[in-house]
Motif scaffolding. Structure first.
Motif, PDB file in Angstrom:
ATOM      1  N   MET A  32       1.091  -1.027  -0.101  1.00  0.00           N
ATOM      2  CA  MET A  32      -0.063  -0.050   0.401  1.00  0.00           C
ATOM      3  C   MET A  32       1.413   1.104   0.521  1.00  0.00           C
ATOM      4  SD  MET A  32      -3.065  -0.953   1.821  1.00  0.00           S
ATOM      5  CE  MET A  32      -2.585  -1.205   3.774  1.00  0.00           C
ATOM      6  N   GLU A  33       2.136   0.974   0.473  1.00  0.00           N
ATOM      7  CA  GLU A  33       3.169   1.861   0.211  1.00  0.00           C
ATOM      8  C   GLU A  33       3.422   2.776  -0.873  1.00  0.00           C
ATOM      9  OE1 GLU A  33       4.764   4.048   3.135  1.00  0.00           O
ATOM     10  OE2 GLU A  33       2.547   3.523   3.842  1.00  0.00           O
ATOM     11  N   MET A  34       4.014   2.052  -1.630  1.00  0.00           N
ATOM     12  CA  MET A  34       4.541   1.394  -2.740  1.00  0.00           C
ATOM     13  C   MET A  34       3.229   2.335  -3.881  1.00  0.00           C
ATOM     14  SD  MET A  34       6.110  -1.396  -4.416  1.00  0.00           S
ATOM     15  CE  MET A  34       6.820  -1.213  -6.012  1.00  0.00           C
ATOM     16  N   MET A  49       0.182   2.673  -9.794  1.00  0.00           N
ATOM     17  CA  MET A  49       0.522   1.263  -9.549  1.00  0.00           C
ATOM     18  C   MET A  49      -0.290   0.634 -10.010  1.00  0.00           C
ATOM     19  SD  MET A  49       2.951  -0.210  -7.418  1.00  0.00           S
ATOM     20  CE  MET A  49       2.705  -1.626  -6.912  1.00  0.00           C
ATOM     21  N   PHE A  50      -0.079  -0.673 -10.538  1.00  0.00           N
ATOM     22  CA  PHE A  50      -0.637  -1.379 -11.270  1.00  0.00           C
ATOM     23  C   PHE A  50       0.178  -2.747 -11.096  1.00  0.00           C
ATOM     24  CE2 PHE A  50      -2.264   2.340 -13.733  1.00  0.00           C
ATOM     25  CZ  PHE A  50      -2.980   1.492 -14.028  1.00  0.00           C
ATOM     26  N   MET A  58       4.971 -15.250  -8.212  1.00  0.00           N
ATOM     27  CA  MET A  58       5.171 -14.061  -8.902  1.00  0.00           C
ATOM     28  C   MET A  58       4.287 -12.759  -8.606  1.00  0.00           C
ATOM     29  SD  MET A  58       7.067 -14.208 -12.799  1.00  0.00           S
ATOM     30  CE  MET A  58       7.472 -13.402 -13.502  1.00  0.00           C
ATOM     31  N   SER A  59       5.220 -11.975  -8.599  1.00  0.00           N
ATOM     32  CA  SER A  59       4.176 -10.808  -8.930  1.00  0.00           C
ATOM     33  C   SER A  59       5.275  -9.394 -10.091  1.00  0.00           C
ATOM     34  CB  SER A  59       4.083  -9.865  -7.802  1.00  0.00           C
ATOM     35  OG  SER A  59       4.911  -9.404  -7.426  1.00  0.00           O
ATOM     36  N   VAL A  60       4.334  -8.625 -10.341  1.00  0.00           N
ATOM     37  CA  VAL A  60       5.840  -7.820 -12.271  1.00  0.00           C
ATOM     38  C   VAL A  60       4.277  -6.075 -11.368  1.00  0.00           C
ATOM     39  CG1 VAL A  60       6.063  -7.097 -13.960  1.00  0.00           C
ATOM     40  CG2 VAL A  60       5.620  -9.519 -13.279  1.00  0.00           C
ATOM     41  N   ASP A  61       5.412  -5.369 -10.553  1.00  0.00           N
ATOM     42  CA  ASP A  61       4.354  -3.777 -10.978  1.00  0.00           C
ATOM     43  C   ASP A  61       5.304  -3.717 -12.247  1.00  0.00           C
ATOM     44  OD1 ASP A  61       3.575  -4.671  -8.660  1.00  0.00           O
ATOM     45  OD2 ASP A  61       5.118  -4.048  -7.293  1.00  0.00           O
ATOM     46  N   PHE A  62       3.909  -2.215 -12.565  1.00  0.00           N
ATOM     47  CA  PHE A  62       3.587  -1.644 -13.955  1.00  0.00           C
ATOM     48  C   PHE A  62       3.569   0.066 -13.121  1.00  0.00           C
ATOM     49  CE2 PHE A  62       2.558  -5.479 -14.508  1.00  0.00           C
ATOM     50  CZ  PHE A  62       3.229  -6.133 -15.675  1.00  0.00           C
TER      51      PHE A  62
END
Ligand code: GLA
Length: 377
Positions: A32-34, A49-50, A58-62
């Motif tokens: 949540m901070e990010m 952010m998504f 595995m996760s990927v942030d965009f």
């Protein structure tokens, strides 16, 4: 209610992975901070952010700013999830970034000599933003703009309209980049572009990887195999001479896996020009099923395979990183990240023997690159 509907929809359709929208739950405080740090407004558009994640965790942030990949969390050999990308801590830092961390570059990635090219006898000039040459599409190009976003179930689509004449390139271009995450820990990038006038297209992702998960370490001990028996040697300004040179007998021979650092300091003119590796390799195979590049890192046990429909890759060994870019609690130092920018060759419009980067009205340019993560013992 909305959440229930989404869950019901996922169950019905059997979706194996999903996009977590910023307002949805099941997130840690750190998540949540990010999200908060990466939420902003630019040119009247919302920057957000998504996240894509799969069953294996595995996760990927965009970010929709630059259609940027912010972070990739993948397991090491003990199953510990760590981020293998160099990245920033906030949208503000992303806006100020100068090293193209994780973003999409174009409409012409890499260099065009003196920024000059011609199409059908007409001359065009792109900004000379890298010494005398034009780099990565010019100034405030698509890596510095807010893209439109469409969230799908296991994918996220970013699109942008590049104006006719923007950065000197002819033709209004509609460009779409779709990132999808598979259950086998592959991040798939699908590119598509159309234009209303003949123009150039060469679009890639500029992620910096460090498979240790700890970018305070250099990337010199990563083992790399590049399926290329040739590369495109350059002049002192990193413009190809036009020759396709055999890698055999040079520091550029990655046909069998070797540490990135093994020959990086060799007394070869090409390494002196590049300040290390900053060169386009010419793939021997154009088959999306054959690994084009394989990188392994022994301490973490992480492995990354790159598959692509593109004829080449710019392997850049982070030679310009000097501590000026900061994030993840550190200043990123010399050679702490490497890029594998799948692409057509640099300066193709001025090199008739290179595969063409011309795109005409009525045509659709398509390209696919896959980064697949796994572990070795
Ligand atoms: C590309 C170029 C490098 C450098 C980086 C960004 O990889 O080839 O020379 O400009 O982008 O710093």
């Amino acid at each position: 209610m909305k959440k229930l509907l989404v869950i019901a929809q996922m169950l019905l359709l059997g979706f194996s992975s999903c996009v977590i929208e910023p307002e949805k739950n099941n997130k840690t405080n750190a998540d949540m901070e990010m999200e908060k740090a990466f939420t902003d407004t630019l040119d009247g558009k919302k920057v957000q952010m998504f996240r894509l994640s799969n069953k294996g965790g595995m996760s990927v942030d965009f970010s929709n700013y630059g259609a940027t990949v912010l972070a990739i969390q993948v397991p090491n050999k003990e199953g510990k999830m760590e981020n293998v990308l160099l990245g920033y801590d906030s949208a503000k830092d992303l806006f100020a970034g100068k090293s193209y961390f994780g973003c999409i570059v174009g409409r012409y990635a890499n260099r065009i000599a003196n920024g000059k090219f011609s199409i059908d006898g007409q001359s065009f000039s792109a900004p000379q933003n890298n010494g005398v040459n034009s780099l990565h599409g010019g100034v405030n190009s698509i890596d510095k703009q807010v893209w439109d976003v469409k969230q799908m179930n296991d994918a996220i689509s970013f699109s942008i309209k590049i104006k006719d004449g923007e950065n000197g390139y002819p033709g209004e271009m509609n460009l779409t980049v779709i990132y999808s995450l598979r259950e086998d820990n592959s991040l798939v990038i699908d590119y598509a572009a159309t234009t209303d006038k003949p123009t150039l297209v060469n679009v890639t992702n500029h992620a910096y990887f460090n498979l240790t998960g700890d970018p305070s370490k250099t990337i010199l001990d990563h083992d790399m195999m590049i399926n290329a028996s040739k590369f495109t040697p350059v002049d002192s300004t990193l413009i190809p001479t036009g020759e396709l040179k055999e890698v055999r007998g040079t520091a550029f021979d990655f046909t069998a896996a070797k540490p990135i650092g093994k020959d990086i300091a060799a007394n070869e003119q090409q390494l002196i020009y590049g300040l290390g590796y900053d060169h386009n390799f010419v793939f021997d195979s154009k088959d999306i099923k054959t690994p084009a590049v394989v990188v392994t890192e022994k301490t973490s046990g992480r492995k990354m395979e790159v598959f692509t429909t593109e004829p080449g890759v710019q392997f850049y060994s982070g030679n310009f990183l000097d501590g000026n870019e900061k994030g993840r609690g550190m200043a990123y130092q010399y050679r702490t990240g490497f890029c594998l920018e799948t692409q057509h060759f640099p300066d193709s419009p001025n090199q008739p023997s290179f595969p063409t980067t011309l795109l005409k009205p009525g045509e659709t340019w398509k390209s696919q690159t896959i980064y697949r993560f796994s572990t070795i013992k």
